[in-house]
Design a protein around this motif. Sequence first.
Motif, PDB file in Angstrom:
ATOM      1  N   LYS A 330       0.832  -1.206   0.000  1.00 29.84           N
ATOM      2  CA  LYS A 330       0.000   0.000   0.000  1.00 29.84           C
ATOM      3  C   LYS A 330       0.869   1.259   0.000  1.00 29.84           C
ATOM      4  O   LYS A 330       0.548   2.254  -0.669  1.00 29.84           O
ATOM      5  CB  LYS A 330      -0.935  -0.003   1.210  1.00 29.84           C
ATOM      6  N   ILE A 331       1.991   1.231   0.750  1.00 30.43           N
ATOM      7  CA  ILE A 331       2.891   2.391   0.803  1.00 30.43           C
ATOM      8  C   ILE A 331       3.532   2.631  -0.556  1.00 30.43           C
ATOM      9  O   ILE A 331       3.532   3.757  -1.075  1.00 30.43           O
ATOM     10  CB  ILE A 331       3.975   2.175   1.881  1.00 30.43           C
ATOM     11  N   VAL A 332       4.093   1.566  -1.142  1.00 27.61           N
ATOM     12  CA  VAL A 332       4.771   1.699  -2.442  1.00 27.61           C
ATOM     13  C   VAL A 332       3.778   2.098  -3.524  1.00 27.61           C
ATOM     14  O   VAL A 332       4.063   2.954  -4.367  1.00 27.61           O
ATOM     15  CB  VAL A 332       5.482   0.382  -2.813  1.00 27.61           C
ATOM     16  N   ASP A 333       2.599   1.470  -3.500  1.00 32.81           N
ATOM     17  CA  ASP A 333       1.586   1.804  -4.500  1.00 32.81           C
ATOM     18  C   ASP A 333       1.171   3.271  -4.386  1.00 32.81           C
ATOM     19  O   ASP A 333       0.964   3.952  -5.402  1.00 32.81           O
ATOM     20  CB  ASP A 333       0.373   0.892  -4.322  1.00 32.81           C
ATOM     21  N   GLN A 337       1.495   5.981  -7.290  1.00 30.63           N
ATOM     22  CA  GLN A 337       0.278   6.636  -7.777  1.00 30.63           C
ATOM     23  C   GLN A 337       0.305   8.144  -7.517  1.00 30.63           C
ATOM     24  O   GLN A 337      -0.064   8.940  -8.380  1.00 30.63           O
ATOM     25  CB  GLN A 337      -0.956   6.019  -7.081  1.00 30.63           C
ATOM     26  N   ARG A 338       0.767   8.533  -6.347  1.00 32.15           N
ATOM     27  CA  ARG A 338       0.679   9.929  -5.936  1.00 32.15           C
ATOM     28  C   ARG A 338       1.811  10.788  -6.490  1.00 32.15           C
ATOM     29  O   ARG A 338       1.590  11.920  -6.930  1.00 32.15           O
ATOM     30  CB  ARG A 338       0.686  10.007  -4.406  1.00 32.15           C
ATOM     31  N   ASP A 339       3.048  10.237  -6.481  1.00 30.25           N
ATOM     32  CA  ASP A 339       4.207  11.056  -6.836  1.00 30.25           C
ATOM     33  C   ASP A 339       4.816  10.664  -8.180  1.00 30.25           C
ATOM     34  O   ASP A 339       4.864  11.471  -9.114  1.00 30.25           O
ATOM     35  CB  ASP A 339       5.274  10.944  -5.736  1.00 30.25           C
ATOM     36  N   MET A 344       6.206  10.855 -14.038  1.00 27.06           N
ATOM     37  CA  MET A 344       6.383  10.120 -15.290  1.00 27.06           C
ATOM     38  C   MET A 344       5.511  10.698 -16.389  1.00 27.06           C
ATOM     39  O   MET A 344       5.946  10.837 -17.547  1.00 27.06           O
ATOM     40  CB  MET A 344       6.044   8.642 -15.087  1.00 27.06           C
ATOM     41  N   ASP A 345       4.275  11.023 -16.058  1.00 24.40           N
ATOM     42  CA  ASP A 345       3.386  11.616 -17.068  1.00 24.40           C
ATOM     43  C   ASP A 345       3.955  12.928 -17.604  1.00 24.40           C
ATOM     44  O   ASP A 345       3.927  13.198 -18.813  1.00 24.40           O
ATOM     45  CB  ASP A 345       1.995  11.854 -16.461  1.00 24.40           C
ATOM     46  N   ILE A 346       4.485  13.758 -16.700  1.00 26.52           N
ATOM     47  CA  ILE A 346       5.075  15.043 -17.117  1.00 26.52           C
ATOM     48  C   ILE A 346       6.297  14.810 -18.003  1.00 26.52           C
ATOM     49  O   ILE A 346       6.477  15.445 -19.041  1.00 26.52           O
ATOM     50  CB  ILE A 346       5.457  15.889 -15.885  1.00 26.52           C
ATOM     51  N   THR A 368      11.241   5.419 -10.805  1.00 29.56           N
ATOM     52  CA  THR A 368       9.929   4.802 -11.003  1.00 29.56           C
ATOM     53  C   THR A 368      10.061   3.304 -11.250  1.00 29.56           C
ATOM     54  O   THR A 368       9.298   2.498 -10.698  1.00 29.56           O
ATOM     55  CB  THR A 368       9.199   5.459 -12.185  1.00 29.56           C
ATOM     56  N   LEU A 369      11.041   2.918 -12.070  1.00 33.00           N
ATOM     57  CA  LEU A 369      11.268   1.500 -12.343  1.00 33.00           C
ATOM     58  C   LEU A 369      11.604   0.744 -11.057  1.00 33.00           C
ATOM     59  O   LEU A 369      11.108  -0.367 -10.820  1.00 33.00           O
ATOM     60  CB  LEU A 369      12.396   1.339 -13.362  1.00 33.00           C
TER      61      LEU A 369
END
Length: 397
Positions: A330-333, A337-339, A344-346, A368-369
């Motif tokens: 849950k922490i890693v996810d 998801q949050r950061d 990555m999208d930017i 991210t990887l």
Amino acid sequence: MRTFFLLLCALSLYGSSFSEIKEMIRNNPELRSLKNLAEAKNEEAVLSGKLENPSLKIFANDINLQQPFSRDIEAMQSQGIILTQKIPTAGKLDYLKNADISLKEAKEYEYELLLKRLFLEADIVTFKISAIEKKLLLLKEYNRLIDYTSRLLEQYSQSLGTPHTAIIKAEILKSNIDTQTIKLQNLKKRYLEKLSSITASKISSIEREMKIYEIKNRDFYEKKLLSHPGLKIIKKLMQAKKERINYYKAQKTPDIGVSAGYFNRENRDDYISVSLSFKLPIYGREDLKTSISMKELSSLEKIYENEKLKLRFGLRSAFIKAEDSLKRYKIVDEIIQRDLSHQMDIVIQNLAANTAMAENAVEVIEKTLKFELEKVDILYEFNSAMSEISYYSGDEL
């Protein structure tokens, strides 16, 4: 792009399903051996309930060496047959039969225990292969992304004179990805070979889903411990030992040996004889055997309690691992998801238009990887821990 990554990671190879693998496991040579032993024990139980074969004696006595074929020289000369049968008393046959039935059932639970162990081993191996597949998909996609980033950085370096630091970082990251890919591909082959060994069948690919779900209360699983076949085996051995104790106690009542004979005499009346024989329990052998068996029963009771402790420890250890991996997942996810997902999208949206973004891309991609791979590891740890919980609690895998 993020959605595309998730879809890629969720894909599984089309291959043998776990239900098919479970069927293949039943061909395991050790399992087949135990099955044959269980069938043999069943026949032993049938045999224990039967009387011993009678003995038949054919005789001719007082043979005269001068006239061996003359049978009317004297009155003591006779020939005939004697039939002897041992008749058990005090329910001894039932005790022996019940003991062997319990041993047969213990052997059946040995089969069930080995089957569960092989299921658990195969379960964890298939989860490991699934995790490797997910990692390979991630590495493949991130490798494409780092290739694209490297080309842009090369272009910026030639046209704008940007530093080579980002290019070197991209090359190192690509090298690491390639190295990890080779290691994972070889590791996958090893686990497929291991799975083939467990199933006694050739497995070239598997289809297995890993998922995260909420864990039930630990007491829910601990209540099922007593249904574990490892405990049932010891219970059946204890039952067999109790029947043996009853058998040894019953031996104080001697079995009856009945003999009946028919005697023929030439030119004289024939006659019959009947006799009874007993073994006298006067040396205390039965009491000693009873005492030995009672000590063995007491030892089995201690083994049973110790096995319960071992199963409870195994269950609680697996439960702790499952809880820990669930929290970490849950922490890693949330971090992804949050950061990292936003970063990555930017990066992906502005990579071709922004020199500074291209230089920063390598760091964002690497970070991210790293978290994506860690998420897969935690997913594997959770699912393997839940498999262990199912094993210890006696649930079906």
